[in-house]
Design a protein around this motif. Sequence first.
Motif, PDB file in Angstrom:
ATOM      1  N   ALA A 202       0.856  -1.186   0.000  1.00  0.00           N
ATOM      2  CA  ALA A 202       0.000   0.000   0.000  1.00  0.00           C
ATOM      3  C   ALA A 202       0.888   1.230   0.000  1.00  0.00           C
ATOM      4  N   GLY A 203       0.330   2.340  -0.457  1.00  0.00           N
ATOM      5  CA  GLY A 203       1.062   3.601  -0.431  1.00  0.00           C
ATOM      6  C   GLY A 203       2.117   3.747  -1.505  1.00  0.00           C
ATOM      7  N   LEU A 204       2.050   2.937  -2.554  1.00  0.00           N
ATOM      8  CA  LEU A 204       3.051   3.041  -3.612  1.00  0.00           C
ATOM      9  C   LEU A 204       2.766   4.223  -4.518  1.00  0.00           C
ATOM     10  N   LYS A 205       3.837   4.821  -5.018  1.00  0.00           N
ATOM     11  CA  LYS A 205       3.732   5.853  -6.051  1.00  0.00           C
ATOM     12  C   LYS A 205       3.886   5.202  -7.425  1.00  0.00           C
ATOM     13  N   ILE A 206       3.544   5.945  -8.453  1.00  0.00           N
ATOM     14  CA  ILE A 206       3.582   5.375  -9.804  1.00  0.00           C
ATOM     15  C   ILE A 206       4.976   4.867 -10.163  1.00  0.00           C
ATOM     16  N   HIS A 207       6.019   5.538  -9.699  1.00  0.00           N
ATOM     17  CA  HIS A 207       7.380   5.080 -10.023  1.00  0.00           C
ATOM     18  C   HIS A 207       7.736   3.789  -9.282  1.00  0.00           C
ATOM     19  N   ASP A 208       6.967   3.457  -8.223  1.00  0.00           N
ATOM     20  CA  ASP A 208       7.217   2.215  -7.497  1.00  0.00           C
ATOM     21  C   ASP A 208       6.670   0.985  -8.210  1.00  0.00           C
ATOM     22  N   TRP A 209       5.575   1.149  -8.990  1.00  0.00           N
ATOM     23  CA  TRP A 209       4.911  -0.037  -9.534  1.00  0.00           C
ATOM     24  C   TRP A 209       4.848  -0.106 -11.059  1.00  0.00           C
ATOM     25  N   ALA A 210       5.024   1.003 -11.768  1.00  0.00           N
ATOM     26  CA  ALA A 210       4.764   1.001 -13.214  1.00  0.00           C
ATOM     27  C   ALA A 210       5.623  -0.012 -13.960  1.00  0.00           C
ATOM     28  N   ALA A 211       6.900  -0.119 -13.620  1.00  0.00           N
ATOM     29  CA  ALA A 211       7.787  -1.055 -14.323  1.00  0.00           C
ATOM     30  C   ALA A 211       7.492  -2.504 -13.972  1.00  0.00           C
ATOM     31  N   LEU A 212       6.865  -2.733 -12.831  1.00  0.00           N
ATOM     32  CA  LEU A 212       6.639  -4.094 -12.367  1.00  0.00           C
ATOM     33  C   LEU A 212       5.554  -4.806 -13.164  1.00  0.00           C
TER      34      LEU A 212
END
Length: 259
Positions: A202-212
Motif C-alpha cells: 500500500a502507499g506506492l507511487k507510480i514510479h514504485d509499480w509502473a515497471a513491475l
Amino acid sequence: MKLDQDIALAIRLADAAAAAIRPYFRTVAAERKDDATPVTLADRAAEEAMRRILTAEVPRDTVIGEEFGSTAGSSGRSWVLDPIDGTAGFLAGRPIFGTLIALMVEGFPVLGVIDQPITGERWIGALGMETTLNGKPVRTRLCRELSEATLATTGPHYFDDHDGGHFMGLAAKTDHKRMVMGGDCYNYAMLATGQLDVVCEAGLKIHDWAALVPVVEGAGGTMADWNGEPLHAGSDGHVIALGDPARLDDVVEALACAH
C-alpha cells in the motif's frame, strides 16, 4: 518495430543507471527528503544519467522520476523512473534493490525493466512478449490454494492501521509461516521468476509499480489494485501481484473481508 526500439532505449537507460550506482554501493551515506525517506547521491546520479538520454533521444515524451519530478511531454508516452527502489536496502549493503524503468502509453504500462546493478540481474517485460531474465524467459508458478501461497511485502511499517489490518487478514489465509518481509521491487522479480506467489503493498507511487506490471504479466502473472482492477496512472497505490492469476479473486476477497 517501435517496441523493439523502446526496449533498446530502456536497456541503455538501465546501463547508464547501473554505471552511476555501482561506485556508491556500500560507500555512500544517506540524506533525508522532505517526507523523511532516505536518498543518496547514487539515486540522483542514476536518475540524472537516464534523464540525459531521454532528453536527447525522445524529447517529446514525458519523464516522471522519483528524485526530480515530472517533465511534461506531448507524445502521450511517459517514461517512469525509480533510480533505486529500495534505498534502505541499498544503504544496508543488501543487493535486493533495483532500478525501475517503465514506459507508459496513455496511462498504462507497456514496458518495464527491473535492473539489479550489483548482481547483474535484469528482468525485461513488454506488452505481448515473454518476460526475460538476462535474455532467458522466466515464468511464474501455479498456486493451487491461497493457503499454499508464499506472501511477501516490503514491511509492515508501510501500512497504516487500517490497511495493516486488511493485509494481516490476507496473511492469515496464506502460508504465513513462510511470509517474506523486505525486498521492495526484488519481490516482484522473484514472483516473476517463480519464487513467490503473492506480493501485497500500500502507499506506492507510480514510479514504485509502473515497471513491475509488464514484468509480472509477461511472466504469466497479474497485477491489480486491492479491488482487482488493472493498474493505471490514476491508481491509488494499493497494489497486489500474483504469480497465478487464478488466485486473484481469493486475494481480493481476503483483503476485503479483513477488519
